[in-house]
Design an enzyme around this catalytic site. Structure first.
Site, PDB file in Angstrom:
ATOM      1  N   ASP A 196       0.683  -1.281  -0.155  1.00 22.46           N
ATOM      2  CA  ASP A 196       0.066  -0.022   0.046  1.00 22.46           C
ATOM      3  C   ASP A 196       0.978   1.352  -0.012  1.00 22.46           C
ATOM      4  O   ASP A 196       2.203   1.100  -0.039  1.00 22.46           O
ATOM      5  CB  ASP A 196      -1.014  -0.164   1.131  1.00 22.46           C
ATOM      6  CG  ASP A 196      -2.307   0.460   0.958  1.00 22.46           C
ATOM      7  OD1 ASP A 196      -2.476   1.321  -0.076  1.00 22.46           O
ATOM      8  OD2 ASP A 196      -3.170  -0.165   1.490  1.00 22.46           O
ATOM      9  N   ASP A 251     -10.169   2.629  -3.396  1.00 19.54           N
ATOM     10  CA  ASP A 251     -10.817   1.547  -2.734  1.00 19.54           C
ATOM     11  C   ASP A 251     -12.353   1.327  -3.518  1.00 19.54           C
ATOM     12  O   ASP A 251     -12.944   2.553  -3.415  1.00 19.54           O
ATOM     13  CB  ASP A 251     -10.673   1.684  -1.220  1.00 19.54           C
ATOM     14  CG  ASP A 251      -9.404   1.229  -0.635  1.00 19.54           C
ATOM     15  OD1 ASP A 251      -8.441   1.349  -1.400  1.00 19.54           O
ATOM     16  OD2 ASP A 251      -9.376   1.308   0.635  1.00 19.54           O
TER      17      ASP A 251
END
Ligand SMILES: *[C@@H]1O[C@H](CO)[C@@H](O)[C@H](O)[C@H]1NC(C)=O
Length: 431
Positions: A196, A251
């Site tokens: 990430d 997301d």
């Protein structure tokens, strides 16, 4: 959203449209293809109207520009903890999930990665600078968990961050610890890293992601590398040589608008994907309750067609029959896992009525007729829009009805409910 389905036609006449300007990476691929062609090595998904490297780049040339870990020849399949559980994970849950992936039959269909997302480690490293599994929730450690998951015939994934902290702020990131972390993951038996981009100190991911990529290659274990910088720096243009997949979007959320938005953003980058290197519009929400069954069917069908990772995001321990009926559709999975590895695209749009298509091995074509509007409507895919010669006669396999329509000419049409889709594999008959 457009409301008039018949009036405005945005034409997407071929697979080569709707693509960002060529980047260096792409020009290298094209050069590799051309030289291979001149040397007589060209093979093909020819006649499908796809650009050269999408369909016909010889694997040996193509591979030179890819991360050389040999992984992800087809899109990754498995499960990830985030969409359903967020930070509420522990080793019991992960073991039960591995059990359920096997007992539900999902493992046998190809779902193999069991991936921990954020929140599995302590905030602080140990005195040697190693990440430490959270004692309260992973008391047996990640190696024991990997052994358990491997014992089920599955693979284990973990999560880290290219910055100093993960997004939850409860775990350290790998910045400055890439080599050590990669070695630790390898020693535990980890098979997959999702990386990430929180707390990233402002350095470009183009600088930080290659460091972990190299560390994983040197770790002594093949570890699938999944990049997640949310598509912010157009990773399709630089990530294929660094990772096995890269996120193209923010997301996903468990609702229709989020899902279709991710599908559209991801579609821009179709021409950059191929075996070993995939666009990732984020994990599946199927089974989490925020969409209707038909919306989830569309979600799964489009993800399969566009060669997206198929990472289940629901609680498989309590999966219901309807959800399993979607995620376990072998014929739809076969489109995703087709060896040609060409990402299907949106090729035609009539208001809210869309045709998505892409070539498969053996001169077949996969097609999705997708109704994104609010009323039932007929959608037609013409052969010329989906890369078939107008005179081609096909047998059309309906992948959701499990029925075959024989000898279909020129076009395929179907009445499609609101937010629903039809999905076919068209197989040309021998003429
Ligand atoms: C493990 O996580 C699951 C899912 O969040 C939760 O239901 C369960 O109570 C947790 N078990 C333990 C022992 O913490």
């Amino acid at each position: 959203m457009a409301t008039n389905c018949s009036a405005s036609t945005m034409a997407f006449p071929s697979y080569s449209r709707l693509r960002p300007a060529p980047a260096l990476h792409k020009r290298l691929l094209l050069a590799a293809w051309l030289s291979a062609l001149l040397l007589g090595g060209g093979s093909s998904a020819a006649g499908l109207g796809v650009s050269p490297h999408e369909g016909s780049i010889p694997p040996s040339s193509y591979r030179r520009f890819l991360l050389s870990n040999g992984l992800g020849r087809t899109p990754q399949m498995g499960w990830n903890s985030w969409n359903h559980f967020q930070c509420n994970i522990n080793e019991t849950l992960i073991k039960q999930t591995a059990d359920a992936i096997v007992s539900s039959g999902l493992a046998a269909l190809g779902y193999q990665y069991v991936n921990l997302d954020d929140c599995w480690a302590e905030l602080n490293r140990d005195s040697q600078g190693n990440m430490v599994p959270k004692a309260a929730t992973f008391p047996s450690g990640i190696k024991a968990l990997a052994d358990y998951v491997h014992g089920k015939g599955l693979k284990l994934g973990v999560y880290s961050d290219a910055g100093t902290r993960t997004c939850s702020q409860t775990m350290p990131g790998s910045l400055g610890h890439e080599e050590g972390d990669a070695r630790t993951f390898a020693s535990w038996g980890v098979d997959y890293l999702k990386y990430d981009n929180c707390e990233n100190t402002g350095t470009s991911p183009k600088k930080r992601y290659p460091v972990m990529s190299k560390a994983l290659l040197n770790s002594g274990r093949p570890i699938f590398f999944s990049l997640c910088e949310w598509g912010q720096e157009d990773p399709a243009t630089w990530a294929p040589s660094i990772g096995n997949s890269w996120r193209t979007t923010g997301d996903i959320q468990d609702n229709w608008n989020s899902m279709i938005s991710n599908a559209d953003q991801n579609d821009r980058w179709a021409s950059y994907a191929g075996p070993g290197a995939w666009n990732d519009p984020d994990m599946l929400e199927v089974g989490n309750g925020g969409m209707t069954t038909e919306e989830y069917r569309s979600h799964f069908s489009i993800w399969a067609l566009v060669k997206a990772p198929l990472l289940i995001g629901c609680d498989v321990r309590s999966i219901d029959k309807v959800t399993l009926g979607l995620l376990a559709n072998k014929e739809v999975i076969s489109v995703n896992q087709d060896k040609l590895g060409v990402q299907g695209k949106k090729v035609k749009k009539y208001g809210d009525l869309e045709v998505w298509a892409g070539p498969l091995t053996a001169s077949r074509v996969a097609v999705v007729l997708w109704n994104r509007g609010s009323s039932r409507a007929t959608i037609t895919a013409y052969w010329t829009d989906i890369g078939l010669k107008p005179w081609t006669v096909v047998d059309a396999r309906d992948l959701w009805a499990h029925r075959t329509l024989l000898s279909v000419h020129r076009q395929i049409s179907a009445m499609v409910d609101t937010h629903a889709c039809k999905m076919y594999i068209l197989t040309p008959r021998i003429r």
